[in-house]
Scaffold this motif. Structure first.
Motif, mmCIF file in Angstrom:
data_model
loop_
_atom_site.group_PDB
_atom_site.id
_atom_site.type_symbol
_atom_site.label_atom_id
_atom_site.label_comp_id
_atom_site.label_asym_id
_atom_site.label_seq_id
_atom_site.Cartn_x
_atom_site.Cartn_y
_atom_site.Cartn_z
ATOM 1 N N TYR A 27 0.849 -1.190 0.000
ATOM 2 C CA TYR A 27 0.000 0.000 0.000
ATOM 3 C C TYR A 27 0.887 1.244 0.000
ATOM 4 O O TYR A 27 1.960 1.265 0.589
ATOM 5 N N ASP A 28 0.408 2.274 -0.692
ATOM 6 C CA ASP A 28 1.158 3.531 -0.770
ATOM 7 C C ASP A 28 0.979 4.366 0.487
ATOM 8 O O ASP A 28 1.928 4.943 1.010
ATOM 9 N N ASN A 29 -0.274 4.467 0.937
ATOM 10 C CA ASN A 29 -0.593 5.318 2.084
ATOM 11 C C ASN A 29 -1.530 4.582 3.033
ATOM 12 O O ASN A 29 -2.424 3.857 2.605
ATOM 13 N N TYR A 30 -1.301 4.794 4.308
ATOM 14 C CA TYR A 30 -2.191 4.268 5.338
ATOM 15 C C TYR A 30 -2.631 5.453 6.180
ATOM 16 O O TYR A 30 -1.842 6.036 6.925
ATOM 17 N N SER A 33 -7.456 7.240 11.593
ATOM 18 C CA SER A 33 -8.194 8.155 12.461
ATOM 19 C C SER A 33 -8.228 7.559 13.860
ATOM 20 O O SER A 33 -8.806 6.494 14.076
ATOM 21 N N GLU A 34 -7.591 8.224 14.807
ATOM 22 C CA GLU A 34 -7.507 7.742 16.185
ATOM 23 C C GLU A 34 -7.279 8.939 17.097
ATOM 24 O O GLU A 34 -6.596 9.893 16.713
ATOM 25 N N ILE A 35 -7.856 8.902 18.301
ATOM 26 C CA ILE A 35 -7.691 10.025 19.229
ATOM 27 C C ILE A 35 -6.947 9.628 20.503
ATOM 28 O O ILE A 35 -6.570 10.500 21.289
ATOM 29 N N CYS A 36 -6.731 8.332 20.735
ATOM 30 C CA CYS A 36 -6.004 7.886 21.928
ATOM 31 C C CYS A 36 -4.508 8.082 21.707
ATOM 32 O O CYS A 36 -3.913 7.450 20.834
ATOM 33 N N GLU A 37 -3.895 8.941 22.502
ATOM 34 C CA GLU A 37 -2.474 9.265 22.312
ATOM 35 C C GLU A 37 -1.571 8.049 22.477
ATOM 36 O O GLU A 37 -0.584 7.891 21.752
ATOM 37 N N LYS A 38 -1.901 7.173 23.421
ATOM 38 C CA LYS A 38 -1.062 5.993 23.643
ATOM 39 C C LYS A 38 -1.167 5.020 22.475
ATOM 40 O O LYS A 38 -0.175 4.397 22.083
ATOM 41 N N ALA A 39 -2.368 4.878 21.931
ATOM 42 C CA ALA A 39 -2.536 4.010 20.757
ATOM 43 C C ALA A 39 -1.747 4.562 19.577
ATOM 44 O O ALA A 39 -1.071 3.816 18.857
ATOM 45 N N ILE A 40 -1.834 5.871 19.374
ATOM 46 C CA ILE A 40 -1.084 6.517 18.290
ATOM 47 C C ILE A 40 0.413 6.317 18.481
ATOM 48 O O ILE A 40 1.158 6.068 17.525
ATOM 49 N N LYS A 41 0.867 6.410 19.738
ATOM 50 C CA LYS A 41 2.292 6.231 20.030
ATOM 51 C C LYS A 41 2.762 4.840 19.616
ATOM 52 O O LYS A 41 3.847 4.681 19.025
ATOM 53 N N TYR A 47 4.989 1.903 12.725
ATOM 54 C CA TYR A 47 4.741 2.332 11.348
ATOM 55 C C TYR A 47 4.799 3.864 11.280
ATOM 56 O O TYR A 47 3.757 4.537 11.240
ATOM 57 N N PRO A 48 6.011 4.426 11.286
ATOM 58 C CA PRO A 48 6.173 5.882 11.357
ATOM 59 C C PRO A 48 5.610 6.635 10.154
ATOM 60 O O PRO A 48 5.404 7.845 10.243
ATOM 61 N N ASP A 49 5.347 5.942 9.046
ATOM 62 C CA ASP A 49 4.790 6.607 7.863
ATOM 63 C C ASP A 49 3.268 6.713 7.902
ATOM 64 O O ASP A 49 2.661 7.264 6.979
ATOM 65 N N THR A 50 2.654 6.182 8.962
ATOM 66 C CA THR A 50 1.196 6.279 9.100
ATOM 67 C C THR A 50 0.774 7.748 9.140
ATOM 68 O O THR A 50 1.364 8.557 9.857
ATOM 69 N N ILE A 51 -0.240 8.080 8.371
ATOM 70 C CA ILE A 51 -0.753 9.463 8.324
ATOM 71 C C ILE A 51 -1.929 9.564 9.284
ATOM 72 O O ILE A 51 -3.018 9.031 9.035
ATOM 73 N N GLN A 52 -1.713 10.230 10.416
ATOM 74 C CA GLN A 52 -2.743 10.363 11.444
ATOM 75 C C GLN A 52 -3.673 11.530 11.118
ATOM 76 O O GLN A 52 -3.225 12.650 10.887
ATOM 77 N N LEU A 53 -4.978 11.242 11.140
ATOM 78 C CA LEU A 53 -5.984 12.235 10.747
ATOM 79 C C LEU A 53 -6.720 12.860 11.923
ATOM 80 O O LEU A 53 -7.407 13.867 11.750
ATOM 81 N N GLY A 54 -6.628 12.251 13.102
ATOM 82 C CA GLY A 54 -7.327 12.793 14.255
ATOM 83 C C GLY A 54 -8.755 12.295 14.381
ATOM 84 O O GLY A 54 -9.104 11.200 13.941
#
Length: 298
Positions: A27-30, A33-41, A47-54
């Motif tokens: 996949y090119d882009n992942y 959408s997530e709001i839990c800071e620990k989950a995002i961490k 997967y540092p290239d994950t694009i977080q949308l909020g």
């Protein structure tokens, strides 16, 4: 299909992304959408290239390309039989409407959009409401077919789901022989009864305790946990085992054991504390179930 663009709503610790990588699906882009800071961490650590949308409710502000696959494990509290079953009357339940709005919007852009939505097993009338909302019948799959925990879930998808052969994995199969010193204090802190004796005798009859309250019982080859009146069970695992029926004083599983139960890679949750990892994995997908479903992505 290669080099796809993925959108994962309520992404958690990105178990869909684990499954895609385990299957070798490119996949090119992942977009997540997530709001839990620990989950995002945890996600960004792996997967540092994950694009977080909020926040998912702000989806109309997102600038997304044409999406090929949409995944969502939307909040279960208003649907679960263990809760008040408020459904769409619960504010959390209304997030299913948000999911459906995004789904319809993306489907207009891509009629061949692949989708996979998940929630807990629920009362028939609630399931019918969601079947109607998503335009398909939910398929029930229990994680116990692919791991040692009894974890019934419903999946809505336009992918063909092949029958799953029971791998007959037992509770003992996920356990480590020992326990790391840094984990020991945590386990003693959460255990009640004979926790210290456990470490002296090196017993192997153990269970994950997501909450320090409750009794542990083995009955009909399953370990389960009951809670005193007024205590919220939070995440509750039920495990297959081959122990004799009876009550036990048991320790929690350590980090890697819970990862193994959820078929998550070893040390995947190292970016957060053990306690946080337990909670995050309790809310996550069983990766091998997702792999079984997504293997038919073409």
């Amino acid at each position: 299909m290669v080099n796809m663009k993925i959108l994962s709503l309520f992404d958690g610790i990105s178990c869909a992304q684990i499954a895609l990588n385990k299957l070798g699906i490119k996949y090119d882009n992942y977009f997540a959408s997530e709001i839990c800071e620990k989950a995002i961490k945890v996600t960004q650590d792996n997967y540092p290239d994950t694009i977080q949308l909020g926040d998912v409710t702000n989806w109309k502000d997102w600038k997304l390309p044409k999406i090929d696959v949409i995944c969502a494990g939307f909040p279960c509290q208003s649907w679960s039989k263990a809760g008040l079953q408020g459904g769409f009357q619960d504010e959390r339940g209304k997030l299913a409407y948000v999911l459906a709005d995004i789904f319809r919007h993306l489907k207009k852009q891509n009629p061949n959009l692949i989708f996979l939505f998940e929630n807990v097993e629920m009362a028939k009338e609630k399931l019918n409401d969601l079947n109607e909302l998503f335009g398909c019948e939910g398929v029930k799959i229990n994680s116990s077919l692919l791991t040692a925990q009894k974890r019934g879930r419903v999946y809505w998808t336009n992918l063909k789901i092949d029958p799953i052969k029971d791998q007959r994995i037992q509770f003992q199969d996920v356990l480590d022989d020992g326990i790391a010193e840094k984990e020991k204090a945590y386990c003693i802190k959460l255990c009640r009864g004979n926790a210290r004796d456990y470490f002296k005798k090196k017993q192997t009859n153990i269970v994950f305790c997501p909450n320090k309250y409750g009794k542990y019982e083995v009955k009909n080859k399953f370990i389960s946990m009951t809670f005193p009146k007024g205590k919220d069970p939070n995440e509750l695992f039920t495990f297959k085992c081959s122990l004799p029926d009876g009550n036990y004083d048991l320790r929690p599983l350590n980090r890697n054991e819970v990862e193994r139960l959820q078929t998550i890679p070893k040390n995947y949750t190292n970016a957060v504390t053990v306690a946080s990892a337990h909670n995050l994995m309790g809310n996550s997908w069983t990766v091998d179930v997702i792999c079984h479903i997504l293997k038919n992505v073409k």
